[in-house]
Design an enzyme around this catalytic site. Structure first.
Site, PDB file in Angstrom:
ATOM      1  N   HIS A  88      17.259  -5.861  53.843  1.00 42.16           N
ATOM      2  CA  HIS A  88      16.110  -5.220  52.936  1.00 42.16           C
ATOM      3  C   HIS A  88      14.991  -5.395  53.735  1.00 42.16           C
ATOM      4  O   HIS A  88      14.048  -4.661  53.429  1.00 42.16           O
ATOM      5  CB  HIS A  88      16.284  -6.084  51.569  1.00 42.16           C
ATOM      6  CG  HIS A  88      17.327  -5.594  50.747  1.00 42.16           C
ATOM      7  ND1 HIS A  88      17.008  -5.271  49.137  1.00 42.16           N
ATOM      8  CD2 HIS A  88      18.722  -5.155  50.938  1.00 42.16           C
ATOM      9  CE1 HIS A  88      18.281  -4.747  48.816  1.00 42.16           C
ATOM     10  NE2 HIS A  88      19.063  -4.726  49.658  1.00 42.16           N
ATOM     11  N   ASP A  89      14.572  -6.625  54.398  1.00 45.47           N
ATOM     12  CA  ASP A  89      13.456  -6.694  55.264  1.00 45.47           C
ATOM     13  C   ASP A  89      13.200  -5.239  56.206  1.00 45.47           C
ATOM     14  O   ASP A  89      12.445  -4.483  56.244  1.00 45.47           O
ATOM     15  CB  ASP A  89      13.445  -7.958  55.991  1.00 45.47           C
ATOM     16  CG  ASP A  89      11.875  -8.043  56.819  1.00 45.47           C
ATOM     17  OD1 ASP A  89      10.772  -7.639  56.171  1.00 45.47           O
ATOM     18  OD2 ASP A  89      12.108  -8.510  57.703  1.00 45.47           O
TER      19      ASP A  89
END
Length: 350
Positions: A88-89
């Site tokens: 998700h980063d």
């Protein structure tokens, strides 16, 4: 065992390891900066290097490994959370640690974006590791690199492959809730849409299939799958594929009863081995019992389905390809050199 035999076995093991490592390195794209040459590669590659902190923070990887292990002993589910945190980063403005930033007067961060709210976790683990690193190497190691290393350690702890992590990422000064809402794939999306998001970032359909294999240790909130348990396509009945496995369907209904209060409960995406990183996820897809819509939709594309079949039959192939795709993903949009910053605390830009 005499000395000659011991030496023979040592040399044999060393030769086997060397052949494996050379095969692993050769799996990367041509021109990739594997840390054993001076080239900067192409495509997703960058100025990252496996030995970036060898002199400036030689205990880095030991500190990260210890921090992940401490967290894992208390909560085995943290392994999946740390792996997801890295994903998700990277998918929102690159692998820059932006997902760790708290909201500020200047921006609304990614933590409260729809795909992350009350779902993404592991922030405290990264912050604890960062604190330990700061004690040894002040303002040296980026939060983005810590996230990448923690994801690798999480996979290894659950029995998955080890891969060398190229390092040297810098941290961002800002984050974007809007970008997270736009860029992160949804568990309800069609394969075509998911693939398009991957391609935009320099990945491809194979990476979609390979990285989806992380769901072997993943969990989903019940609201994501309840339509398949109780009202598939408005029929008022379960998805026939899940209904064909009565034991699985019964277990899922026990975990996710058809009441609103169960929406935030968690169901393992690979119920048989939820804390073991293996290829059972692909075996489940072959049996039409992938739990997420975005999982089972892999079987609707001939190329993706062929990869699923290969990984269901060959766990070594999955492990090798997963390591390669993780390195590719870890190179998305990285900042290096004088770009970005090294944060002292991961939740704050300064």
């Amino acid at each position: 065992m005499d000395h000659k035999m011991s030496m023979y076995l040592f040399v044999s093991y060393l030769a086997i390891f060397t052949l494996f490592f050379k095969g692993f390195v050769s799996s990367f794209p041509s021109g990739y900066n594997n840390g054993y040459n001076n080239g900067h590669g192409h495509g997703l590659t960058s100025n990252l290097n496996y030995r970036f902190y060898d002199r400036s923070c030689p205990r880095l990887q030991t500190i990260v490994k210890s921090g992940v292990w401490r967290a894992f002993k208390d909560d085995s589910r943290i392994a999946a959370s740390l792996l997801r945190l890295h994903f998700h980063d990277c998918f929102v403005n690159g692998c820059d640690g932006s997902i760790l930033l708290n909201d500020s007067e200047d921006f609304k961060g990614e933590k409260n974006a729809q795909p992350n709210r009350n779902s993404v976790r592991g922030f405290e683990v990264i912050e604890d590791i960062k604190s330990d690193i700061e004690s040894s190497c002040p303002l040296t190691v980026s939060c983005a690199d810590i996230v990448a290393l923690a994801a690798r350690e999480a996979v290894v702890l659950t029995g998955g492959p080890f891969w060398p992590v190229p390092l040297g990422r810098r941290d961002s000064l800002t984050a974007s809730e809007q970008a997270a809402n736009t860029n992160l794939p949804s568990p309800f999306e069609a394969l075509e849409n998911i693939t398009a998001k991957f391609v935009t970032l320099g990945l491809d359909l194979k990476d979609v299939v390979v990285l989806s294999g992380a769901h072997t240790i993943g969990f989903a909130q019940c609201f994501v799958i309840k339509h398949r348990l109780f009202n598939f396509k408005g029929s008022g009945q379960p998805d026939p594929n899940l209904a064909a496995s009565s034991a699985l369907l019964s277990k899922l209904k026990d975990t996710c009863p058809n009441v609103d209060s169960s929406d935030s409960k968690l169901a393992a995406l690979d119920a048989a081995s939820s804390v073991k990183f293996d290829n059972a996820y692909y075996v489940n897809l072959m049996n039409n019992i992938g739990l997420l819509d975005s999982d089972q939709t892999l079987m609707t594309d001939p190329t993706a389905a062929a990869l699923v079949k290969s990984y269901s039959e060959n766990p070594y192939l999955f492990s090798r390809d997963f390591a390669v795709s993780m390195v590719k993903m870890g190179n998305i949009g990285v900042m290096t050199g004088s770009d970005g910053v090294i944060r002292g605390k991961c939740g704050f830009p300064g």
